[in-house]
Design a protein around this motif. Structure first.
Motif, PDB file in Angstrom:
ATOM      1  N   GLN A  37      -0.843  -2.467  -0.883  1.00  0.00           N
ATOM      2  CA  GLN A  37      -0.627  -2.151  -2.284  1.00  0.00           C
ATOM      3  C   GLN A  37      -1.013  -0.683  -2.452  1.00  0.00           C
ATOM      4  O   GLN A  37      -1.668  -0.117  -1.596  1.00  0.00           O
ATOM      5  N   GLY A  38      -0.612  -0.120  -3.557  1.00  0.00           N
ATOM      6  CA  GLY A  38      -1.040   1.240  -3.853  1.00  0.00           C
ATOM      7  C   GLY A  38       0.090   2.250  -3.764  1.00  0.00           C
ATOM      8  O   GLY A  38       1.221   1.939  -3.393  1.00  0.00           O
ATOM      9  N   VAL A  39      -0.251   3.459  -4.103  1.00  0.00           N
ATOM     10  CA  VAL A  39       0.742   4.513  -4.263  1.00  0.00           C
ATOM     11  C   VAL A  39       1.505   4.803  -2.969  1.00  0.00           C
ATOM     12  O   VAL A  39       2.707   5.057  -3.010  1.00  0.00           O
ATOM     13  N   GLU A  40       0.839   4.739  -1.822  1.00  0.00           N
ATOM     14  CA  GLU A  40       1.527   5.077  -0.575  1.00  0.00           C
ATOM     15  C   GLU A  40       2.670   4.108  -0.277  1.00  0.00           C
ATOM     16  O   GLU A  40       3.793   4.519   0.004  1.00  0.00           O
ATOM     17  N   VAL A  44       6.800   4.650  -0.201  1.00  0.00           N
ATOM     18  CA  VAL A  44       7.605   4.375   0.987  1.00  0.00           C
ATOM     19  C   VAL A  44       8.729   3.399   0.672  1.00  0.00           C
ATOM     20  O   VAL A  44       9.886   3.617   1.045  1.00  0.00           O
ATOM     21  N   VAL A  45       8.425   2.268   0.008  1.00  0.00           N
ATOM     22  CA  VAL A  45       9.442   1.241  -0.230  1.00  0.00           C
ATOM     23  C   VAL A  45      10.247   1.476  -1.511  1.00  0.00           C
ATOM     24  O   VAL A  45      11.294   0.861  -1.705  1.00  0.00           O
ATOM     25  N   GLY A  46       9.757   2.342  -2.382  1.00  0.00           N
ATOM     26  CA  GLY A  46      10.507   2.680  -3.591  1.00  0.00           C
ATOM     27  C   GLY A  46      10.394   1.678  -4.727  1.00  0.00           C
ATOM     28  O   GLY A  46      11.260   1.637  -5.600  1.00  0.00           O
ATOM     29  N   PHE A  47       9.315   0.870  -4.736  1.00  0.00           N
ATOM     30  CA  PHE A  47       9.108  -0.114  -5.796  1.00  0.00           C
ATOM     31  C   PHE A  47       7.746   0.099  -6.435  1.00  0.00           C
ATOM     32  O   PHE A  47       6.717  -0.024  -5.747  1.00  0.00           O
ATOM     33  N   PRO A  48       7.703   0.389  -7.755  1.00  0.00           N
ATOM     34  CA  PRO A  48       6.407   0.485  -8.431  1.00  0.00           C
ATOM     35  C   PRO A  48       5.654  -0.841  -8.324  1.00  0.00           C
ATOM     36  O   PRO A  48       6.256  -1.915  -8.367  1.00  0.00           O
TER      37      PRO A  48
END
Length: 156
Positions: A37-40, A44-48
Motif C-alpha cells: 500500500q502507499g504512494v509508491e 507504479v500500478v496507476g491506482f489511487p
C-alpha cells in the motif's frame, strides 16, 4: 540496457487459492508474500489507494533472490478488478509454458485432482526443439498453463 527476465506476473482473484494451486498441483515453492500500500505502489500500478497482496513462487532448484526468474501472483484488494473471459486466441492473452519430464504422468495426476485440462498430451514434430508433447490446462482463474515435454531424438 535490458539484462534478463526478472519475473512473470498476473492478477488472481484469491491469492491463497492460487498459491495452493501452483504449490500443490504444479510443484512451485512459495518464496514469500507481502502486502503493498502507499504512494509508491499507487504510482507504479496507476491506482489511487491501491492495496495489493503479492506472492512470489519459484520452481524447485531455481535461484532464490533477485537473480532467479520467479512467478509473482497479485491479488488486488483495492481496487477489485473484473474477471475477464479471455480466450487464448484473444489479443492480449498470455500463457505460461512449463517444461516437464513426464507429461503423461502429469496429465493423469492433474486430471485425477480435478484440474481443468484442455486436451491430452499432443505430439508436435519438426519444431525448433524437435519432437515435443504439449497440453494446455487452466489455473483457478482460467489462466492458461502449457506443459511441454521435449522428447529425446530417436536413433535412426
Amino acid at each position: 540496457m535490458l539484462k534478463s527476465v526478472f519475473h512473470t506476473s498476473w492478477t488472481v482473484d484469491n491469492l491463497d487459492r492460487s498459491v495452493a494451486f501452483y504449490r500443490d498441483h504444479l510443484g512451485f515453492e512459495l518464496v514469500g508474500t507481502r502486502e503493498r500500500q502507499g504512494v509508491e505502489i499507487e504510482m507504479v500500478v496507476g491506482f489511487p489507494k491501491a492495496d495489493l497482496r503479492i506472492a512470489f513462487l519459484r520452481l524447485p532448484g531455481a535461484p532464490v533472490g533477485i537473480s532467479g526468474h520467479h512467478l509473482e501472483l497479485i491479488e488486488y484488494r483495492h481496487p477489485r478488478g473484473l474477471r475477464l473471459a479471455i480466450r487464448t486466441c484473444d489479443t492480449g492473452s498470455a500463457h505460461l509454458a512449463l517444461e516437464t519430464t513426464s507429461i503423461r504422468e502429469d496429465y493423469e495426476r492433474l486430471s485425477r485432482a480435478g484440474v481443468t485440462i484442455v486436451s491430452e498430451p499432443v505430439t508436435f514434430k519438426g519444431g525448433v526443439a524437435g519432437e515435443v508433447l504439449a497440453l494446455y490446462l487452466r489455473d483457478p482463474d482460467g489462466f492458461t498453463i502449457e506443459l511441454v515435454q521435449v522428447m529425446p531424438p530417436t536413433a535412426a
